[in-house]
Motif scaffolding. Structure first.
Motif, mmCIF file in Angstrom:
data_model
loop_
_atom_site.group_PDB
_atom_site.id
_atom_site.type_symbol
_atom_site.label_atom_id
_atom_site.label_comp_id
_atom_site.label_asym_id
_atom_site.label_seq_id
_atom_site.Cartn_x
_atom_site.Cartn_y
_atom_site.Cartn_z
ATOM 1 N N PRO A 122 0.615 -1.163 0.184
ATOM 2 C CA PRO A 122 -0.012 -0.013 0.000
ATOM 3 C C PRO A 122 0.691 1.263 -0.143
ATOM 4 C CG PRO A 122 -0.923 -1.781 1.687
ATOM 5 C CD PRO A 122 0.442 -2.215 0.906
ATOM 6 N N THR A 176 -4.808 6.451 0.374
ATOM 7 C CA THR A 176 -4.055 5.162 0.283
ATOM 8 C C THR A 176 -4.562 4.133 -0.943
ATOM 9 O OG1 THR A 176 -3.756 5.027 2.661
ATOM 10 C CG2 THR A 176 -3.384 3.020 1.678
ATOM 11 N N GLY A 178 -4.478 0.607 -1.977
ATOM 12 C CA GLY A 178 -3.806 -0.453 -1.320
ATOM 13 C C GLY A 178 -3.300 -1.746 -2.410
#
Length: 227
Positions: A122, A176, A178
């Protein structure tokens, strides 16, 4: 690719006028003739699909792969040629030598979708997610390539000029991406059939407060041909 791959849609556009200067050994930087206005606000998108973060706009299906840019650590950016459309308005730049728009209403523009896929760990990114500077090999101007601003037409093609969906702005601005997730950003520029082109891609991670980690900036280049 046929220009008839469009979905129905056309709309009002915003005219920004900036000077451009043809490239030469003694060329000067282009001058700004008008302060750019904010781009039209895009309508709220459908929820992100499986394989995308919750904050992302959905990714349009289809398109012909023009280039794949390796960003390292099992991350890559795929450039997809989505559609060739007729410009609904003049473009954002003018050539100061003749004061004519680089893209005029009625010209052809090509829409591309940049799809970033993270196959590695991530990674936290800022609100711009990534940036791409696309240029034909024979592009004669110092600044980037010109296109049009038409949010309605862009969205009718299933494309978005931001990777972050409306209403999903984070505070702090940390997004974020991932492992196994993808995010996309679309754009258009003047269409030149069978033209070699390069794509300079950059992506800068952020810390927990959303501050750019400039020393971890990722840069890569890919090449292909707009068909």
């Amino acid at each position: 690719m046929s220009r008839y791959q469009r979905l129905v849609g056309a709309g009002a556009a915003l005219l920004l006028t900036l000077g451009l200067t043809a490239c030469s050994e003694d060329a000067e930087e282009p001058t700004t003739t008008e302060t750019p206005a904010a781009e039209e606000t895009e309508e709220a998108a459908e929820p992100a699909a499986e394989g995308q973060p919750a904050w992302a706009n959905p990714i349009a299906e289809g398109g012909d792969v023009v280039a794949t840019v390796d960003l390292g650590d099992d991350r890559s950016l795929e450039v997809r040629q989505m559609s060739v459309e007729t410009a609904t308005t003049t473009g954002n730049f003018v050539d100061p030598e003749n004061n004519e728009p680089i893209v005029d209403e009625g010209d052809d523009v090509v829409y591309v979708n940049y799809v970033l896929t993270n196959g590695g760990d991530p990674i936290d990114l800022g609100s711009s997610i990534f940036s791409v500077d696309a240029r034909y090999d024979d592009w004669p101007y110092m600044q980037g390539m010109d296109g049009i601003t038409d949010s309605e037409l862009t969205e009718s093609l299933g494309l978005y000029t931001s990777g972050v969906a409306t209403g999903q702005m984070a505070d702090p601005t940390v997004y974020t991406l991932g492992t196994g997730e993808s995010v996309a950003i679309g754009e258009n520029f003047l269409y030149q059939e069978d033209s070699p082109i390069s794509f300079d891609v950059s992506m800068t991670p952020v810390d927990a407060e959303g501050e750019l980690l400039s020393d971890e900036r990722i840069e890569a280049e890919g090449t292909g041909t707009i068909s």
